[in-house]
Design a protein around this motif. Structure first.
Motif, mmCIF file in Angstrom:
data_model
loop_
_atom_site.group_PDB
_atom_site.id
_atom_site.type_symbol
_atom_site.label_atom_id
_atom_site.label_comp_id
_atom_site.label_asym_id
_atom_site.label_seq_id
_atom_site.Cartn_x
_atom_site.Cartn_y
_atom_site.Cartn_z
ATOM 1 N N SER A 158 54.162 95.092 27.531
ATOM 2 C CA SER A 158 54.811 95.620 28.607
ATOM 3 C C SER A 158 55.670 96.760 28.296
ATOM 4 N N ALA A 159 56.529 96.501 27.441
ATOM 5 C CA ALA A 159 57.757 97.479 27.031
ATOM 6 C C ALA A 159 57.172 98.884 26.469
ATOM 7 N N PHE A 160 56.436 98.577 25.427
ATOM 8 C CA PHE A 160 55.610 99.834 25.043
ATOM 9 C C PHE A 160 54.731 100.944 26.113
ATOM 10 N N ASN A 161 54.017 99.881 27.123
ATOM 11 C CA ASN A 161 53.265 100.748 28.034
ATOM 12 C C ASN A 161 53.971 101.381 29.014
ATOM 13 N N ALA A 162 55.319 100.802 29.322
ATOM 14 C CA ALA A 162 56.191 101.467 30.060
ATOM 15 C C ALA A 162 56.745 102.545 29.648
ATOM 16 N N ALA A 163 56.920 102.662 28.260
ATOM 17 C CA ALA A 163 57.784 103.702 27.502
ATOM 18 C C ALA A 163 56.615 104.810 27.391
ATOM 19 N N LEU A 164 55.328 104.447 27.450
ATOM 20 C CA LEU A 164 54.361 105.498 27.211
ATOM 21 C C LEU A 164 53.794 106.299 28.399
ATOM 22 N N GLU A 165 54.079 105.571 29.429
ATOM 23 C CA GLU A 165 53.221 105.710 30.783
ATOM 24 C C GLU A 165 53.637 107.071 31.137
ATOM 25 N N GLN A 166 54.903 107.781 30.831
ATOM 26 C CA GLN A 166 55.290 108.901 31.297
ATOM 27 C C GLN A 166 54.635 110.070 30.617
ATOM 28 N N HIS A 167 53.733 109.692 29.611
ATOM 29 C CA HIS A 167 53.109 110.446 28.846
ATOM 30 C C HIS A 167 51.615 110.431 29.184
ATOM 31 N N GLY A 168 51.395 109.650 30.203
ATOM 32 C CA GLY A 168 50.032 109.248 30.506
ATOM 33 C C GLY A 168 49.273 108.482 29.730
ATOM 34 N N LEU A 169 49.833 107.831 28.825
ATOM 35 C CA LEU A 169 49.206 106.816 27.714
ATOM 36 C C LEU A 169 49.659 105.510 27.931
ATOM 37 N N ARG A 170 48.660 104.433 27.530
ATOM 38 C CA ARG A 170 49.046 103.322 27.182
ATOM 39 C C ARG A 170 49.246 102.896 25.808
ATOM 40 N N LEU A 171 49.481 101.866 25.294
ATOM 41 C CA LEU A 171 49.554 101.356 23.960
ATOM 42 C C LEU A 171 48.234 101.647 23.000
ATOM 43 N N ARG A 172 47.216 101.241 23.719
ATOM 44 C CA ARG A 172 45.906 101.373 23.400
ATOM 45 C C ARG A 172 45.463 102.801 22.894
ATOM 46 N N HIS A 173 46.017 103.836 23.628
ATOM 47 C CA HIS A 173 45.763 105.235 23.417
ATOM 48 C C HIS A 173 46.743 105.717 22.416
#
Length: 144
Positions: free
Chosen positions: A27-42
């Motif tokens: 959840s923390a990684f996805n929240a940090a990466l979403e500003q780049h249009g990404l999720r942890l898997r990306h």
């Protein structure tokens, strides 16, 4: 920790603790990466592609432990964002390789910074020695 005996039982269960930590960190990684249009898997795909000179979709699925059908969708996302592209495989013209674009390399540097910040936040309660030990143990568990 709660005085509830049920919670004591759960917190003594290593599998449950790993599950909870996985949920929290994901959840923390996805929240940090979403500003780049990404999720942890990306992000994992971008990180892998940064270490190789092109990879077939099947290799990505095998190396990252993702279902091959999920890889197609994730790569479509990365290609749409201009971060990766599929090219003919020079060794096998029937196959395609996935490569990181210059935009993918640039975004990865920023996303890695955000990722390190999340890791730092998650590991704040641990000393540097404990962090190194945890990393070593997790690597042993994650390697089949």
């Amino acid at each position: 920790m709660s005085d509830d005996p049920w919670m004591h039982g759960l917190h003594a269960d290593t599998g449950y603790l790993l599950y909870r930590l996985g949920l929290r960190s994901g959840s923390a990684f996805n929240a940090a990466l979403e500003q780049h249009g990404l999720r942890l898997r990306h992000h994992a795909i971008l990180r892998y592609l940064a270490t190789v000179d092109g990879a077939r979709q099947r290799e990505l699925a095998d190396r990252l432990g993702y279902d091959p059908s999920a890889i197609v969708s994730l790569l479509d996302d990365l290609q749409r964002l201009g971060l990766a592209e599929r090219r003919p495989d020079p060794a096998d013209r029937r196959s395609r390789q996935v490569v990181l674009t210059p935009a993918g390399h640039a975004l990865l540097r920023t996303a890695d910074h955000d990722s390190r910040r999340v890791t730092e936040d998650l590991l704040t309660p641990l000393s540097p020695t404990e962090r190194a030990t945890l990393n070593t143990l997790l690597q042993r568990l994650a390697t089949p």
